[in-house]
Design a protein around this motif. Sequence first.
Motif, PDB file in Angstrom:
ATOM      1  N   ARG A 198       0.832  -1.209   0.000  1.00 33.73           N
ATOM      2  CA  ARG A 198       0.000   0.000   0.000  1.00 33.73           C
ATOM      3  C   ARG A 198       0.865   1.258   0.000  1.00 33.73           C
ATOM      4  O   ARG A 198       0.549   2.246  -0.667  1.00 33.73           O
ATOM      5  CB  ARG A 198      -0.918  -0.032   1.218  1.00 33.73           C
ATOM      6  N   GLN A 199       1.952   1.225   0.752  1.00 33.26           N
ATOM      7  CA  GLN A 199       2.840   2.385   0.798  1.00 33.26           C
ATOM      8  C   GLN A 199       3.576   2.579  -0.518  1.00 33.26           C
ATOM      9  O   GLN A 199       3.807   3.711  -0.956  1.00 33.26           O
ATOM     10  CB  GLN A 199       3.840   2.206   1.950  1.00 33.26           C
ATOM     11  N   GLU A 200       3.949   1.486  -1.178  1.00 30.96           N
ATOM     12  CA  GLU A 200       4.586   1.600  -2.487  1.00 30.96           C
ATOM     13  C   GLU A 200       3.636   2.210  -3.516  1.00 30.96           C
ATOM     14  O   GLU A 200       4.038   3.046  -4.332  1.00 30.96           O
ATOM     15  CB  GLU A 200       5.053   0.218  -2.957  1.00 30.96           C
ATOM     16  N   THR A 201       2.371   1.810  -3.454  1.00 26.97           N
ATOM     17  CA  THR A 201       1.378   2.392  -4.364  1.00 26.97           C
ATOM     18  C   THR A 201       1.250   3.891  -4.143  1.00 26.97           C
ATOM     19  O   THR A 201       1.212   4.679  -5.103  1.00 26.97           O
ATOM     20  CB  THR A 201       0.015   1.715  -4.157  1.00 26.97           C
ATOM     21  N   ALA A 202       1.201   4.303  -2.881  1.00 20.88           N
ATOM     22  CA  ALA A 202       1.094   5.731  -2.577  1.00 20.88           C
ATOM     23  C   ALA A 202       2.340   6.488  -3.010  1.00 20.88           C
ATOM     24  O   ALA A 202       2.255   7.609  -3.544  1.00 20.88           O
ATOM     25  CB  ALA A 202       0.844   5.923  -1.081  1.00 20.88           C
ATOM     26  N   LEU A 203       3.515   5.898  -2.815  1.00 18.76           N
ATOM     27  CA  LEU A 203       4.755   6.567  -3.198  1.00 18.76           C
ATOM     28  C   LEU A 203       4.826   6.758  -4.716  1.00 18.76           C
ATOM     29  O   LEU A 203       5.247   7.820  -5.197  1.00 18.76           O
ATOM     30  CB  LEU A 203       5.954   5.747  -2.713  1.00 18.76           C
ATOM     31  N   ILE A 204       4.394   5.760  -5.474  1.00 23.49           N
ATOM     32  CA  ILE A 204       4.397   5.892  -6.936  1.00 23.49           C
ATOM     33  C   ILE A 204       3.450   6.996  -7.376  1.00 23.49           C
ATOM     34  O   ILE A 204       3.756   7.789  -8.280  1.00 23.49           O
ATOM     35  CB  ILE A 204       4.026   4.543  -7.583  1.00 23.49           C
ATOM     36  N   GLU A 205       2.290   7.065  -6.738  1.00 20.93           N
ATOM     37  CA  GLU A 205       1.336   8.118  -7.100  1.00 20.93           C
ATOM     38  C   GLU A 205       1.897   9.499  -6.779  1.00 20.93           C
ATOM     39  O   GLU A 205       1.770  10.441  -7.569  1.00 20.93           O
ATOM     40  CB  GLU A 205       0.012   7.897  -6.374  1.00 20.93           C
ATOM     41  N   ILE A 206       2.519   9.642  -5.612  1.00 19.12           N
ATOM     42  CA  ILE A 206       3.118  10.929  -5.243  1.00 19.12           C
ATOM     43  C   ILE A 206       4.256  11.276  -6.199  1.00 19.12           C
ATOM     44  O   ILE A 206       4.401  12.436  -6.618  1.00 19.12           O
ATOM     45  CB  ILE A 206       3.618  10.868  -3.782  1.00 19.12           C
ATOM     46  N   MET A 207       5.049  10.283  -6.555  1.00 18.33           N
ATOM     47  CA  MET A 207       6.160  10.514  -7.482  1.00 18.33           C
ATOM     48  C   MET A 207       5.650  11.006  -8.835  1.00 18.33           C
ATOM     49  O   MET A 207       6.212  11.940  -9.425  1.00 18.33           O
ATOM     50  CB  MET A 207       6.956   9.218  -7.651  1.00 18.33           C
ATOM     51  N   LEU A 208       4.568  10.403  -9.334  1.00 19.77           N
ATOM     52  CA  LEU A 208       3.987  10.849 -10.588  1.00 19.77           C
ATOM     53  C   LEU A 208       3.504  12.298 -10.486  1.00 19.77           C
ATOM     54  O   LEU A 208       3.718  13.104 -11.400  1.00 19.77           O
ATOM     55  CB  LEU A 208       2.818   9.937 -10.975  1.00 19.77           C
ATOM     56  N   CYS A 209       2.879  12.652  -9.382  1.00 18.05           N
ATOM     57  CA  CYS A 209       2.362  14.014  -9.214  1.00 18.05           C
ATOM     58  C   CYS A 209       3.490  15.033  -9.142  1.00 18.05           C
ATOM     59  O   CYS A 209       3.361  16.146  -9.664  1.00 18.05           O
ATOM     60  CB  CYS A 209       1.495  14.089  -7.967  1.00 18.05           C
ATOM     61  N   THR A 210       4.607  14.665  -8.509  1.00 16.44           N
ATOM     62  CA  THR A 210       5.741  15.590  -8.456  1.00 16.44           C
ATOM     63  C   THR A 210       6.351  15.797  -9.840  1.00 16.44           C
ATOM     64  O   THR A 210       6.749  16.914 -10.195  1.00 16.44           O
ATOM     65  CB  THR A 210       6.806  15.071  -7.486  1.00 16.44           C
ATOM     66  N   VAL A 211       6.416  14.717 -10.625  1.00 14.74           N
ATOM     67  CA  VAL A 211       6.934  14.840 -11.986  1.00 14.74           C
ATOM     68  C   VAL A 211       6.028  15.743 -12.821  1.00 14.74           C
ATOM     69  O   VAL A 211       6.494  16.619 -13.562  1.00 14.74           O
ATOM     70  CB  VAL A 211       7.064  13.447 -12.635  1.00 14.74           C
ATOM     71  N   ARG A 212       4.719  15.559 -12.700  1.00 16.14           N
ATOM     72  CA  ARG A 212       3.780  16.391 -13.452  1.00 16.14           C
ATOM     73  C   ARG A 212       3.891  17.854 -13.030  1.00 16.14           C
ATOM     74  O   ARG A 212       3.881  18.762 -13.865  1.00 16.14           O
ATOM     75  CB  ARG A 212       2.359  15.891 -13.238  1.00 16.14           C
ATOM     76  N   GLN A 213       3.993  18.099 -11.726  1.00 18.08           N
ATOM     77  CA  GLN A 213       4.081  19.478 -11.235  1.00 18.08           C
ATOM     78  C   GLN A 213       5.349  20.155 -11.736  1.00 18.08           C
ATOM     79  O   GLN A 213       5.338  21.330 -12.125  1.00 18.08           O
ATOM     80  CB  GLN A 213       4.056  19.484  -9.703  1.00 18.08           C
ATOM     81  N   ALA A 214       6.458  19.419 -11.743  1.00 16.23           N
ATOM     82  CA  ALA A 214       7.719  20.003 -12.202  1.00 16.23           C
ATOM     83  C   ALA A 214       7.708  20.256 -13.702  1.00 16.23           C
ATOM     84  O   ALA A 214       8.268  21.248 -14.178  1.00 16.23           O
ATOM     85  CB  ALA A 214       8.879  19.075 -11.829  1.00 16.23           C
ATOM     86  N   ALA A 215       7.065  19.370 -14.476  1.00 12.86           N
ATOM     87  CA  ALA A 215       7.071  19.499 -15.928  1.00 12.86           C
ATOM     88  C   ALA A 215       6.082  20.545 -16.426  1.00 12.86           C
ATOM     89  O   ALA A 215       6.356  21.268 -17.387  1.00 12.86           O
ATOM     90  CB  ALA A 215       6.776  18.147 -16.570  1.00 12.86           C
ATOM     91  N   GLU A 216       4.913  20.638 -15.781  1.00 11.78           N
ATOM     92  CA  GLU A 216       3.867  21.535 -16.267  1.00 11.78           C
ATOM     93  C   GLU A 216       3.877  22.892 -15.582  1.00 11.78           C
ATOM     94  O   GLU A 216       3.365  23.869 -16.128  1.00 11.78           O
ATOM     95  CB  GLU A 216       2.500  20.870 -16.084  1.00 11.78           C
ATOM     96  N   CYS A 217       4.394  22.947 -14.365  1.00  3.26           N
ATOM     97  CA  CYS A 217       4.520  24.221 -13.630  1.00  3.26           C
ATOM     98  C   CYS A 217       3.187  24.931 -13.454  1.00  3.26           C
ATOM     99  O   CYS A 217       3.104  26.161 -13.556  1.00  3.26           O
ATOM    100  CB  CYS A 217       5.510  25.149 -14.317  1.00  3.26           C
ATOM    101  N   HIS A 218       2.140  24.189 -13.233  1.00  2.00           N
ATOM    102  CA  HIS A 218       0.869  24.822 -12.881  1.00  2.00           C
ATOM    103  C   HIS A 218       0.122  23.897 -11.932  1.00  2.00           C
ATOM    104  O   HIS A 218       0.322  22.674 -11.941  1.00  2.00           O
ATOM    105  CB  HIS A 218       0.034  25.147 -14.118  1.00  2.00           C
ATOM    106  N   PRO A 219      -0.747  24.448 -11.087  1.00  2.00           N
ATOM    107  CA  PRO A 219      -1.451  23.631 -10.088  1.00  2.00           C
ATOM    108  C   PRO A 219      -2.431  22.683 -10.739  1.00  2.00           C
ATOM    109  O   PRO A 219      -2.778  22.824 -11.914  1.00  2.00           O
ATOM    110  CB  PRO A 219      -2.163  24.680  -9.217  1.00  2.00           C
ATOM    111  N   PRO A 220      -2.899  21.684  -9.997  1.00  6.04           N
ATOM    112  CA  PRO A 220      -3.858  20.724 -10.558  1.00  6.04           C
ATOM    113  C   PRO A 220      -5.205  21.360 -10.851  1.00  6.04           C
ATOM    114  O   PRO A 220      -5.480  22.502 -10.452  1.00  6.04           O
ATOM    115  CB  PRO A 220      -3.969  19.656  -9.452  1.00  6.04           C
ATOM    116  N   VAL A 221      -6.038  20.611 -11.532  1.00  8.41           N
ATOM    117  CA  VAL A 221      -7.355  21.104 -11.923  1.00  8.41           C
ATOM    118  C   VAL A 221      -8.155  21.453 -10.672  1.00  8.41           C
ATOM    119  O   VAL A 221      -8.200  20.707  -9.710  1.00  8.41           O
ATOM    120  CB  VAL A 221      -8.097  20.041 -12.748  1.00  8.41           C
ATOM    121  N   GLY A 222      -8.801  22.611 -10.717  1.00  8.12           N
ATOM    122  CA  GLY A 222      -9.605  23.048  -9.585  1.00  8.12           C
ATOM    123  C   GLY A 222      -8.907  24.051  -8.712  1.00  8.12           C
ATOM    124  O   GLY A 222      -9.534  24.717  -7.892  1.00  8.12           O
ATOM    125  N   ARG A 223      -7.586  24.172  -8.863  1.00 11.13           N
ATOM    126  CA  ARG A 223      -6.825  25.124  -8.058  1.00 11.13           C
ATOM    127  C   ARG A 223      -6.238  26.254  -8.884  1.00 11.13           C
ATOM    128  O   ARG A 223      -5.705  27.195  -8.339  1.00 11.13           O
ATOM    129  CB  ARG A 223      -5.686  24.405  -7.325  1.00 11.13           C
TER     130      ARG A 223
END
Length: 1208
Positions: free
Chosen positions: A501-526
Motif C-alpha cells: 500500500r505504501q509503495e502504491t502511494a509513493l508511486i502516485e506521489i512521485m507521478l504528481c511531483t513529476v507532473r508538477q515540475a514538468a507543467e509548472c501549474h497547479p492541478p485542476v480546480g486550483r
Amino acid sequence: LYNTVLQPLPHALKHSITTSSPIMLFNPLLISLPSQGGKKGKKVTGEKGKGAGRMNGHYQENGMENLMLFEVVKMGKSAMQSVVDDWIEAYKTDRDMALLDLINFFIQCSGCKGVVSGEMFRNMQNSEIIRRMTEEFDEDSGDYPLTMAGPLWKKFKGSFCEFIAVLVRQCQYSIIYDEYLMDTVISLLTGLSDSQVRAFRHTSTLAAMKLMTALVNVALNLSINMDNTQRQYETERNKMVAKRANDRLELLLQKRKELQENQDEIENMMNAIFKGVFVHRYRDAIAEIRAITIEEIGMWMKLYSDAFLNDSYLKYVGWTMHDKQGEVRLKCLTALQGLYYNRELNTRLELFTSRFKDRIVSMTLDKEYDVAVQAIKLLTLVLHSTDEVLSPEDCESVYHLVYSAHRPVAIAAGEFLFKKLFSTREPEEEGAPKRRGRQSPNANLIKTTVFFFLESELHEHAAYLVDSLWESGADLLKDWECMTSLLLDDPVPGEEALTDRQETALIEIMLCTVRQAAECHPPVGRGTGKRVMTAKEKKTQLDDRTRMTELFAVALPPLLAKYSIDSEKVTNLLQLPQFFDLDIYTTGRLEKHLEALLRQIREIVEKHTDTEVLEACSKTYHALCNEEFTIFNRVDIARSQLLDELVDKFNRLLEDFLQEGEEPDDDDAYQVLSTLKRITAFHNAHDLSQWDLFSSNFKLLNTGIENGDMPEQIVVHALQCTHYVVLWYLAKVSEGSHRKEDMVSLRKQMRMFCLMCQRYLTNVNTTVKEQAFTILCDVLLVFSHQMVSGGREQLEPLVYSPDDSLQTELLSFILHHVFIDQDDDNGSTDGQQDDEAAKIEALHKRRNLLAAYCKLIIYNVVEMNTGADIFKQYMRYYNDYGDIIKETMSKTRQIDKIQCAKTLILSLQQLYVGLVHVCIYADGIEFAFKEPSPQGEGNPPLHLAFLDILSEFSSKLMRQDKRTVHMYLERFMTFQMALQRDDCWLPLISYRNSLQAGGDDDTMSVVSGYSSRGSSVRSKKTKVAPEPVEESSSSSADMSWQHQSMQTPVMMPSPHLTSTMMRGPGDMRGEAKRGRDDSYIGVYALPSDSQQQPHPHTLPQTPQLHQTPIDYNTQVTWMLAQRQQEEVRQHRRGTGLMEEDEEPIVEDVMMSSEGRMEDLNEGMDFDTMDIDLPPSKNRRERSELKPDYFDPGSIMDESVSNSLLLYS
C-alpha cells in the motif's frame, strides 16, 4: 504685526480676512508653497483692486482656490515635512490661528463644507462646533475623502496618515508639550469620533489612532533616552570622587527629570486617546472603523511591547476575533502575527495563547479565505515558537486543509505541515560524502509524506497534496532518485521495507511531483488562470525535465518489470513518459533503455485487461510516437506490430465466436472481450482506420441484437470501438481531399451505427442502454447542422437529423432512467442501497445522461418543445438536476425566446393535466368512501365497488402520480380495513395493489466481464430460459391474499430473490419500493428468532412465501410510523424549495460529458468555509470538520467579553 501683514493686501481681501476668515492670516501655504521643481513658489496674491471671498466653504481669489492644508495633502505632490515645518513656524508665531487652520484641516478631510471661524473657535465648545459643522454636510452624497473613488483619493488616506505622523515627529521636542496643541487636537478628535455622522467618526478615528501611534513612537524614544541618561548617570556617579564631574551629574539629573515629565505628558495624551476613542470605537457599528482600531493596537503592542503587550490590551484583539466581518477578523490575525513573529515576546503571550488558541484554530475554517490563510500562518508562527502549545487535534484540523480547493489556503496549510513534520531533518556530518538514494536524509521525510497521505484517507488527491507542499518543500519532492531507490533497492539491515500500500502511494506521489515540475501549474480546480512564467521559472522547468528524463529513462523499465502485475502501480508509472524530454533518448545515448521500455509496455498490454492500464499504454505510445523526434520510427514500428497482432487475433476469435451451430464457452467470450478492450483503448488515441474495424464490430453488434444474449461488456466495448471508427473516419474526411467515395462510405456507416444504437436503447441491460444512449447523443451532436459552420460546407451531405421516432425514444429514455427517485435506482454494482458512494456515483451517471440530452436541445438537434418534459421536472428534482435544467432554460431562451416561452407553457400545461387526472382519482376515492355501510361498522362502504372501475385506469398513471393517489387513498383507510381479507373488500385490495405496481423498468442483469452470453449464456449443453417476470396486477394480488391466513399481517416482508439472473433490478425495485415508499408492503422484515439471515457471500435462499405472524401491537406501530414518514417525505418534497428559495449552484456541465455533483442548498456558519474537494469516494463529510463554537451574533460589550475571556 497685524497692520504689517495686512497693509500690502487689497481692501476687499483685508475686509474678508478681518471679518470672517482669520484662518488665512498665517496660512503657511500662502506664504511658501514648494513648486514641482523643488523651489518655493511666491505668495499667491490678486491684482490690485480685485477682491476675494468665500464660496462653498473655500476661499476664492481671482477665481482661483487658495491652497490650504487639505488641498496640499489631497494632491500629495509636496514634501510633507516642509509643509509641516511651515505650519510649525506659523504656530510659533500665532498658535490660535495656526491651530484653527489645523482644525479646519480635519473638518475638510471629513468631507464637510463648513469652516470653523475664529469667533466659533473662541466662544463655542467642541460639541457646539461639531453640531454646527454637521449642519454643513451635503446630505445628497454619502461619500467623503476616505471613501471616494479615483486615483487622487486612493492616495489621500496615505497622505493624511503621513501628515499626522510627520506633525508629531517634528513637534516631539517642542510644542507637543505646551499643554495646548495636543489638548486641543485630542479634544476635537474625541468629540468627532463620537459623532453620529459616519464621515466625522471614520476620519477622526483614523486620525486619533495614527496620532496615538505617533505618540507611541515618541514615548518609545523617551524611554530609550531615559535609559541612556540613567546609564550615563550611574556611570558618572560610580567614578572616583576626584574624577567625578558634579556639573555633569546635575545636568544628567535635570535631563532625566525633564524626560520623565515628558514621558508623563505623553502617557496622559495616550491614555486620553485610548479611553476617549479606542475603547468606544473598537465596537463601532462600521467594520472599517473597528478594523482601524485593531490594526493600530497591534502596532502599539509591537512597537512598545513593554507598555502595551499585556492582557489589558491583548484582550481587545482576542474579543474582536469573534467579529462578524472578515475584514476585522483579518486585522486581528495580522496584528497577532507581528507579535508571534518575535520570539522574545513569546513568554508574554502564553496566557493569551492558552485562552484564545481554540478560536484561532477554528478560524482556519473561516468562510473568508483571506482570514483562513492568515489564521494558518499565525498557527505556523505559534508552532515555530513552541511545539507544546498546539495539541495533535489542533494540528490535524490544519493538516486536512492541504486538500482545500482554494490554493492560498492549501499553500499555507502545506507550510504548516512541512514545518511540523519535516523540520527534523537529519544533520549531515561535515566532510562526509553526500548520501544518495535511500540513504539520503530525505528518505525518512519521503516516507513520512507517504504515511501522511495514507492516513489522510483522501487517496485520489495526491496532486493536491504535492501542490500544497511544493512551495515549502520542492527540493524534497523533487528527490526522484531517493524515491526510485526506495522502490527498487532492498532495505538495509534494520530498515523496515515499504508495504504494498505504501509503495502504491509513493508511486502516485512521485507521478504528481513529476507532473508538477514538468507543467509548472497547479492541478485542476486550483488554477487561477494562466500565469506568465518568469525566465528563472522557465530555466528551472527545463532543468527539471532534463533531470527527470535522464533518471526515469533508466529507472522506468525495471520499475515496470517489478510491478507489471499490479494494475494501479503500472497505470501511474506508464504516465511518466508523457513528461519526458524525448531528445534525451538520442542525445544521452539511451536507446537501449527505450527498447526496454517498449518491451515492458508490450508485455503489460498482453497481461492486462483493465481499461485504465490499457489507456495508459495507449497514451504512452501516443507520447512517444512524435514525428518531431528521431525515436519516432523505432516506436512506430513497435506500435504497428502490436496492433497488427491484436487485430488479427480479434478477427480470428470473432469468427469462431460468431460461428453458427456452436455455442462458445466462457473462455471464448473472455478472449473476445479482452482483445476488444485492448483495441478500443488504442483506438481512442490512435487512428486504426487501415484495419477496417467497422465491419467486424458491426457484425458483432448485429448478432447481439438478433440473438439478444450478447454479454454486456462485449456490447459496451463494441459500441465504443465503433464510435471511435466513425469519429476517426470523420477526422480523415474533414482534413483530407473530401472524395465522394469517402463521404458516401462515412454517411452510410454513420447512419447504420445510429440505427444500431437506437435498437440497443431497448436492450434488457441498463449499462448497455446507457452506453448506447450516450454514444447516440454524441454522434447526433457531431453530425448535426453545426458541423458545416466555419467554412466546412463540403460536409453538408453528412448532416444527420433524428426523425420523430428517434426523438421520442431518446426522450422516453430520459424520463424512465433519469427522473427516478434515489431509492428506486439500483445502479450500484454491489446492490447495496445504503452505500452513499454508490448513490452518488449513480447520481453522477444520471446527471451525465441528462446533460447529454440537454445538449441536443440547446444545439437544435431535437425539437425544442421536447424540453417541456424536462422543464416540468425542475421543482420536483431540483436538488439533483436543478442546475442542469436551469442552464438549459437559459440557453434555449438565448436561442429563441418565443419558442422557449412556448415550451415552458407546454410544460405547465402538462403539469396541469396531470394534476387534473390526480384530482379525478381523488374524487373517485372520495365517492367510494363517502357513504358508510348500512350494516354498520366493520362492513365495507356502500360504494366501495367503484374502486374496481378506478383500478382499470391505474396503468395510465405515471409512477409518481401512483404514489400521490395511493397516499390519498390511505387517508380514508382505517387499520381494520387494511387487515380485511373477505371477498367484499376485494375492490379495495385490488385498487391498492394496482397503485403499488411499479417498476416498468425493464432492466435485467446479464453476464458481465468475461462471462458468456445469457444466463449460462450460450452453454454447449442446454440454454436455460429465464423465468418470466410478471407485473403485479389485481388478479395476482387476489391470489396472494387468498393463499395467506387471516392472521398474516399486511406488512409481510418481501421474499428473498433466488437470483438476479432471473429477475431484473427494475422488478426488484418494484418490491423494495413498496416497503420504502408506499407504506405497508415492505422490505422491513421482522424475522422470528428461528429465522436466520443469509451470509452476504452465500447464495440467496429460495423465497419463503409464508412468514411468521407478527403481533398486533407491532403491526400498529410499524404501520403508523411508515405512514407518518411518508407524509413527512411528501411534504418536504412539495414545499422544501419554496421555503428556502435558495439560488442553485449553476454548473457548466452542458459542454462536457462529465458532470460534477455539487451540494446544493447547503447551509454555512458565519465563519466556517466548505472544503471543495474534488469528487471522491473517500471524501470527508463536512460534519467531520472542526465546528465553530463561537456565537457571531453581535459585537460583545466589555462585560460579556470579560466573561468570555475567563471562560476561554
